[in-house]
Scaffold this active site. Structure first.
Site, PDB file in Angstrom:
ATOM      1  N   CYS A 124       6.460 -14.454   3.800  1.00  0.00           N
ATOM      2  CA  CYS A 124       7.078 -14.065   2.642  1.00  0.00           C
ATOM      3  C   CYS A 124       5.963 -13.776   1.563  1.00  0.00           C
ATOM      4  O   CYS A 124       4.738 -13.733   1.929  1.00  0.00           O
ATOM      5  CB  CYS A 124       8.048 -15.005   2.016  1.00  0.00           C
ATOM      6  SG  CYS A 124       7.328 -16.705   1.609  1.00  0.00           S
ATOM      7  N   ASP A 125       6.385 -13.761   0.358  1.00  0.00           N
ATOM      8  CA  ASP A 125       5.366 -13.148  -0.635  1.00  0.00           C
ATOM      9  C   ASP A 125       4.199 -13.700  -0.934  1.00  0.00           C
ATOM     10  O   ASP A 125       3.051 -13.491  -1.121  1.00  0.00           O
ATOM     11  CB  ASP A 125       6.020 -12.678  -1.878  1.00  0.00           C
ATOM     12  CG  ASP A 125       7.330 -11.879  -1.641  1.00  0.00           C
ATOM     13  OD1 ASP A 125       7.647 -11.586  -0.594  1.00  0.00           O
ATOM     14  OD2 ASP A 125       7.758 -11.421  -3.001  1.00  0.00           O
ATOM     15  N   LYS A 126       4.377 -15.095  -0.919  1.00  0.00           N
ATOM     16  CA  LYS A 126       3.136 -15.951  -1.281  1.00  0.00           C
ATOM     17  C   LYS A 126       2.599 -16.719   0.013  1.00  0.00           C
ATOM     18  O   LYS A 126       1.507 -17.062  -0.082  1.00  0.00           O
ATOM     19  CB  LYS A 126       3.530 -16.894  -2.474  1.00  0.00           C
ATOM     20  CG  LYS A 126       4.062 -16.404  -3.743  1.00  0.00           C
ATOM     21  CD  LYS A 126       3.454 -15.321  -4.053  1.00  0.00           C
ATOM     22  CE  LYS A 126       4.166 -14.468  -5.394  1.00  0.00           C
ATOM     23  NZ  LYS A 126       5.349 -13.882  -4.963  1.00  0.00           N
ATOM     24  N   SER A 472       8.324  -7.632  -8.897  1.00  0.00           N
ATOM     25  CA  SER A 472       8.339  -7.701  -7.288  1.00  0.00           C
ATOM     26  C   SER A 472       8.079  -6.521  -6.614  1.00  0.00           C
ATOM     27  O   SER A 472       7.889  -5.401  -7.335  1.00  0.00           O
ATOM     28  CB  SER A 472       9.964  -7.858  -7.237  1.00  0.00           C
ATOM     29  OG  SER A 472      10.398  -7.615  -5.873  1.00  0.00           O
TER      30      SER A 472
END
Length: 556
Positions: A124-126, A472
Site C-alpha cells: 500500500c501507500d506507505k 491521495s
C-alpha cells in the site's frame, strides 16, 4: 555456505552462540537451517483493509523459494495504516508517520538478527516507500515485492475503485445520487484483497519500484489474487539467493540515474503527488542528491501516455493486461526517456529487462509516444510567495492552466469537508486547508475526502484546493499540496485570510497570494503557532524531528 553467512554467523556459528541456537530451535529451526544463510522476509501483512490482507499467502511462497534455493527464511511483519480507512479522520495523521516506523522496524529486526539478505513484501501507500527506505539503510542483498492491485469492482458495466466511493460521498451530499446507488457503490467497489485499483499512490510506488530497479520488472503489476502472483512470490525467494551469491546490493541500484527513471515513470503514468515526497525521502536514505525541482524538470519533458484512473478510463489491472510495466518501460526506452544502463535486482539492466515487454494487440491503455494523452506528464512544482520551497500540483488530473479566486480558509480538514458537503463552497473559490503539514498536523494528512467531495459535486474544474498537507493518488481536480514552508513554522499559508486572491499559474510554475507588504507585516505581528496537538507519544516525537515536505518529510 560460510561465505554467504557474512552477517548471520554472528548469531549462529560457534560454541558461544549455543544460547542463540537454542532459542531458534525452540521455534522449529534445525542445525541444518542455521548452517545456511539467513534471509529475512519482511511482510506488511495486517488484518485491516484489503491492501495487505493477502500478504501472508505470498510470504509463504517467498519462503518456499528461499528454501528451494538453499537459504533459511525468517519471517516477520510490520505495522500498516490503511489510507482508505483512515482518510478524513484523525487517524489519517498516522499514515505518513507509519512510513518511518515501517522503515525503522525492518531495519531494527534485520540488524538485530544479522540477516544475510532480505525480501520486503508490501502492499500500500506507505508500506511501499517504507520498505524501499529500509533496503537503502540496510544495504544487504534485498528485493522489494509489491502484493499487487485489487481487481476492479463492478456496478453493471461500470468498473469501480475506492475513488468512486469517495466521489459518491460528494455526489450524494449534493443530491446528485440517490441512497440506493450510493450503497451499491459502497458495497461493490472493493471485491477482495489487493491495493486500490487506479494509478493512485500504491500503484504509483509499485511502478517506481520496478523502474528504479529494486523489484523485478514485470513482477509487481500482476494482480493480487492472480494465481501467477504465487509463482512470482516463489521466484522472488529464489532470486534473493541469487542476489546474495552475486552480492548485488541496493546501493548499486539506487543511483541518480535510477531516480530519474523513477520520476519518468511517474510522469508517463500521471502518478500520485506522493511520489515526490517518497522519492525525496528515499534519496536521502540512499545518499543520492535529489531536489524537488528535479521532478518538474523531468515531467516537463516526458509525455503522459497511460490512460489510467484517477484521470483516465482504465485501472491497474487493465494496464497489466495491456502489456504492463515491461511494455511501458520498453516504449519509454525506445523514445529515449530512460537510462537503460541502470542495474536491477535480477542483475540485468533496465534495457535488458525491458526486452520482455510485449504489447497486447488492440490494447488502448498505453498510448504511442507520438500520440500522447498530454505532451507533458504528471506533476508540476509551483513556487511563489505562497510556496517558497515548492508546492506539488498534479497537472495530469485536470486541464486548467490558470486559476485565480478568493481564498476560503480552514484550519483543519474536517471544517473544509463540512463546508463542501453543506454546499457552502462555490465555483471560483480557492479552498485553503492549513496546519495539516508534517509538523502542524502532525503527519501531513491526505485530503482525498475533500477533493473527492468537490469532484462529486461537479466542481472539480471550478474550485481549487491548496494545503500544506497531502493529496491521495486518487485525487483529481485543481489541487496544490505539500506547500512549504508549512503554516505551523510560519510559512506564508499561515497568513492567508478569507477573500485574499490566490493565483495558480501552471505555465509560469507560480503560486501566489495578493497581500500587501504592510498588511503582511500586520498579520505576522499577531500570529503565533498553535499549541501542538500531541505533546507526547509517537505523534509528538515525529513532529519534533520531521523535516519539511520539500525534503521528503523524513525523520532521519
Amino acid at each position: 555456505m560460510p561465505d554467504l553467512k557474512k552477517n548471520s554467523h554472528a548469531i549462529t556459528t560457534g560454541p558461544n552462540r549455543a544460547p542463540a541456537r537454542a532459542m531458534l530451535k525452540a521455534v522449529g529451526f534445525t542445525d541444518d537451517d542455521l548452517r545456511k544463510p539467513i534471509v529475512g522476509v519482511a511482510s506488511t501483512w495486517i488484518e485491516i483493509g484489503p491492501c495487505n490482507f493477502h500478504l501472508r499467502r505470498l510470504s509463504q511462497k517467498i519462503k518456499e523459494g528461499i528454501r528451494a534455493a538453499g537459504g533459511t527464511p525468517m519471517e516477520f511483519n510490520t505495522v500498516s495504516i490503511s489510507d482508505g480507512i483512515s482518510m478524513g479522520a484523525e487517524g489519517m495523521k498516522a499514515s505518513l508517520i507509519s512510513r518511518e516506523v515501517i522503515a525503522d522496524s525492518i531495519e531494527l529486526v534485520a540488524r538485530g538478527n544479522h540477516f544475510d539478505a532480505i525480501v520486503c513484501l508490501s502492499g500500500c501507500d506507505k508500506t511501499n516507500p517504507g520498505v524501499m527506505m529500509a533496503l537503502a539503510r540496510l544495504d544487504i542483498p534485498g528485493i522489494a515485492l509489491y502484493g499487487g492491485s485489487i481487481n476492479p469492482g463492478k456496478l453493471g458495466e461500470k468498473s469501480l475503485t475506492i475513488q468512486d466511493v469517495f466521489e459518491a460521498v460528494g455526489a450524494y451530499s449534493a443530491g446528485k445520487m440517490n441512497e440506493k446507488d450510493f450503497m451499491d457503490v459502497e458495497n461493490l467497489a472493493c471485491p477482495g484483497a489487493g491495493a486500490c485499483g487506479g494509478q493512485f499512490t500504491a500503484n504509483t510506488m509499485s511502478t517506481i519500484m520496478e523502474f528504479i530497479g529494486i523489484s523485478p520488472v514485470g513482477f509487481n503489476s500482476v494482480t493480487a489474487m492472480s494465481e501467477d502472483k504465487d509463482q512470482i512470490a516463489f521466484e522472488t525467494g529464489k532470486l534473493v539467493m541469487e542476489m546474495l551469491r552475486a552480492d548485488i546490493r541496493p546501493s548499486q541500484i539506487y543511483t541518480r540515474k535510477a531516480f530519474e527513471n523513477a520520476i519518468t515513470s511517474v510522469a508517463a503514468t500521471g502518478g500520485s503527488t506522493n511520489a515526490v515526497l517518497h522519492l525525496l525521502a528515499l534519496a536521502r536514505e540512499a545518499n543520492v542528491d535529489l531536489h524537488i525541482d528535479d521532478f518538474d524538470a523531468i515531467c516537463s519533458k516526458v509525455p503522459l501516455i497511460t490512460d489510467i484512473k484517477p484521470f483516465g478510463k482504465y485501472m491497474a489491472a487493465d494496464m497489466h493486461a495491456a502489456g504492463g510495466i515491461p511494455f511501458l518501460m520498453k516504449r519509454l526506452l525506445e523514445g529515449g526517456y530512460l537510462h537503460g544502463d541502470c542495474l536491477t535486482v535480477t542483475g540485468k539492466t533496465i534495457a535488458e529487462a525491458a526486452q520482455s515487454g510485449v504489447e497486447t494487440p488492440g490494447q488502448q491503455v498505453i498510448y504511442p509516444l507520438d500520440k500522447p494523452i498530454k505532451p507533458n506528464g504528471g506533476l508540476v512544482i509551483l513556487h511563489g510567495n505562497l510556496s517558497e520551497e515548492g508546492g506539488v500540483h498534479k497537472a495530469a488530473a485536470n486541464n486548467v492552466k490558470h486559476f485565480s479566486g478568493p481564498a476560503r480558509v480552514f484550519e483543519r480538514e474536517e471544517d473544509a469537508m463540512k463546508a463542501v458537503t453543506d454546499n457552502k463552497i462555490v465555483s471560483g473559490d480557492v479552498v485553503v486547508i492549513r496546519y495539516e503539514g508534517p509538523k502542524g498536523g502532525p503527519g501531513m494528512r491526505e485530503m482525498l475526502g475533500v477533493t473527492a467531495a468537490i469532484a462529486g459535486a461537479g466542481l472539480s474544474d471550478h474550485v481549487a484546493l491548496l494545503t500544506d498537507g497531502r493529496f491521495s493518488g486518487a485525487t483529481r481536480g485543481i489541487s496544490v499540496g505539500h506547500i512549504a514552508p508549512e503554516a505551523y513554522v510560519g510559512g506564508m499559508i499561515a497568513y492567508v485570510q478569507d477573500g485574499d486572491i490566490i493565483t495558480i499559474d501552471v505555465d509560469q510554475r507560480e503560486l501566489r497570494v495578493d497581500i500587501s507588504k504592510s498588511e503582511l507585516t500586520k498579520r505576522k505581528k499577531g500570529w503565533q503557532a498553535p499549541e501542538p496537538r500531541y505533546k507526547r507519544g509517537v505523534m509528538a516525537k515525529y513532529a519534533r524531528g520531521v523535516s519539511t515536505a520539500s525534503e521528503g518529510a523524513i525523520t532521519s
